[in-house]
Design a protein around this motif. Structure first.
Motif, short mmCIF file in Angstrom:
data_model
loop_
_atom_site.label_atom_id
_atom_site.label_comp_id
_atom_site.label_asym_id
_atom_site.label_seq_id
_atom_site.Cartn_x
_atom_site.Cartn_y
_atom_site.Cartn_z
N VAL A 225 24.43 -8.12 16.84
CA VAL A 225 24.03 -6.74 16.58
C VAL A 225 25.02 -5.81 17.26
O VAL A 225 25.27 -5.95 18.47
CB VAL A 225 22.60 -6.46 17.11
CG1 VAL A 225 22.18 -5.03 16.77
CG2 VAL A 225 21.61 -7.46 16.53
N THR A 227 25.61 -1.88 18.04
CA THR A 227 24.80 -0.67 18.02
C THR A 227 25.49 0.49 18.72
O THR A 227 26.19 0.30 19.73
CB THR A 227 23.42 -0.93 18.65
OG1 THR A 227 22.60 0.23 18.53
CG2 THR A 227 23.53 -1.33 20.11
N SER A 251 23.67 -1.36 13.77
CA SER A 251 22.51 -0.53 14.14
C SER A 251 23.02 0.83 14.60
O SER A 251 24.09 0.94 15.20
CB SER A 251 21.72 -1.20 15.27
OG SER A 251 20.73 -0.31 15.78
N LEU A 267 15.85 -3.14 20.05
CA LEU A 267 16.46 -3.81 18.90
C LEU A 267 15.61 -4.94 18.32
O LEU A 267 15.96 -5.49 17.28
CB LEU A 267 17.83 -4.35 19.28
CG LEU A 267 18.92 -3.31 19.57
CD1 LEU A 267 20.18 -4.00 20.06
CD2 LEU A 267 19.22 -2.48 18.32
N GLU A 270 14.78 -4.80 14.58
CA GLU A 270 15.95 -4.98 13.72
C GLU A 270 16.42 -6.43 13.72
O GLU A 270 16.86 -6.95 12.69
CB GLU A 270 17.08 -4.05 14.16
CG GLU A 270 16.75 -2.57 13.99
CD GLU A 270 17.93 -1.66 14.25
OE1 GLU A 270 19.04 -2.00 13.80
OE2 GLU A 270 17.75 -0.62 14.91
#
Length: 388
Positions: A225, A227, A251, A267, A270
């Motif tokens: 991820v 972000t 993200s 998170l 997600e």
């Protein structure tokens, strides 16, 4: 020990002619009482198991339980690390492994020639290793989250030498003979200054692809991820190679000031959605590849025995995960379940364990599907992608 693929293989290969005792507890802090309910279930299960096995096994089992008394007490102690805990003991060899994680596990006791790993694989589906890259104007923080725990493992600090960059001062502009303005305004100078910093920052983040690729291999991440502000996320991900070994999840959450625990909590939705989407794509591929897939326990077992399975696929909410087996149940050949449905669930769970062992032994991947994602009903909860 840490829960990773190497741990999976060690547990799968744990065998003992006398038997492997597998103990699982779910130390849920919300369950109150002077005696933790998971301890009560474990004590009752061990007593039931000792009474059921024959004399030879009973002696070895009783001796190992007594020798591992402190380890078993640690397993059920309310203040011990981890919500989900497991302890594996070889009765004859004395070989042991313990695992702690923040992901819940099902209370269970099993005695068999091999370790009982289906609950562990189910937990893997929910909390498998995931990387997080938090990007901002200071660079990149890199975090590892797995099985309910998150920690910062490294980072890249952005530093820019602007000593030779000069912001113009004085009158902002002068009139030209064309009736326009000569020079560049102070505001535009500042904008240009900021633009050059942003440009260097994006190049810095783009160059971090090699670091992220190394971390994916080192930590075994299945997802990454990234972000932060959209333009920074794009810069950090655009240079990742086509052969990148983790699914990249962009993200837009800005979490630069958050702790590791806060980042994980923010998170979590997600990451869960990304896992579900990944499994949905896997099932779409399964449906579109009838010549390269098989479904149902009989066909999958035949393919496993022939070494033809590339990926074993098991439904999370099927009997393979043991969800239909009540908490605290004792799984052992010496104990015959009183209910036909329970006996069938245990038999299927044991077959699932054998399939997982065969898959990992042949270097095939094992995928436990997320809740809500499944195979065709006729598959009975299990399928496989074939190598040929």
């Amino acid at each position: 020990m840490p829960m990773d693929r190497e741990t999976q293989l060690r547990l799968v290969k744990l065998r003992d002619d006398t038997g492997v005792l597998s103990l699982y507890v779910n130390a849920d802090p919300r369950q109150e009482g002077s005696t933790p309910p998971w301890k009560t279930r474990l004590d009752q299960g061990l007593k039931q198991l000792l009474e059921a096995v024959d004399n030879g096994t009973r002696s070895a089992l009783g001796r190992r339980i007594e020798e591992m008394k402190l380890d078993i007490e640690q397993l059920v102690r309310p203040g011990a690390p981890g919500i989900g805990r497991a302890l594996f003991i070889g009765l004859a060899s004395g070989q042991t492994y313990s695992v702690e994680m923040q992901t819940p596990l099902t209370d269970r006791i099993a005695l068999a020639p091999r370790s009982h790993i289906a609950p562990m694989l189910g937990a893997w589906a929910e909390g498998s290793p995931t990387g997080i890259a938090v990007v901002d104007g200071k660079g990149m923080r890199i975090l590892d989250t797995r099985f309910g725990r998150c920690e910062e493992v490294s980072g890249l600090h952005f530093e820019l030498d602007t000593a030779e960059w000069r912001v113009m001062k004085g009158p902002s502009a002068t009139r030209s003979s064309w009736g326009g303005r000569d020079g560049i305004s102070a505001n535009n100078q500042h904008d240009l200054f900021d633009y050059r910093i942003a440009e260097h920052l994006q190049k810095f983040l783009a160059a971090a692809h090699s670091t992220l690729e190394e971390h994916v291999v080192t930590f075994g991440w299945e997802l990454l991820v990234v972000t932060g502000e959209p333009e920074l996320v794009e810069a950090a991900t655009k240079s990742l190679s086509n052969g990148f070994k983790a699914d990249v999840v962009p993200s837009q959450l800005v979490l630069s000031q958050s702790t590791a625990a806060q980042v994980q909590q923010a998170l979590a939705p997600e990451i869960a959605a990304a896992r579900a989407a990944r499994d949905a794509r896997l099932m779409a591929d399964f449906a579109e590849s009838p010549r390269k897939t098989v479904a149902g326990s009989e066909a999958v077992l035949d393919a496993l025995q022939g070494g033809r399975v590339d990926r074993l696929v098991i439904e999370r909410d099927s009997v393979w995960s043991g969800r239909r087996i009540p908490d605290g149940s004792v799984l052992a050949d010496a104990i015959a379940p009183g209910q036909p449905e329970l006996a069938s669930a245990i038999a299927d769970a044991q077959l699932g364990e054998a399939m997982i062992e065969m898959a990992l032994a042949s270097d095939a991947r094992v995928s436990i599907l997320c809740d809500g994602v499944g195979l065709d009903e006729k598959a009975g909860g299990v399928g496989a992608f074939l190598r040929w």
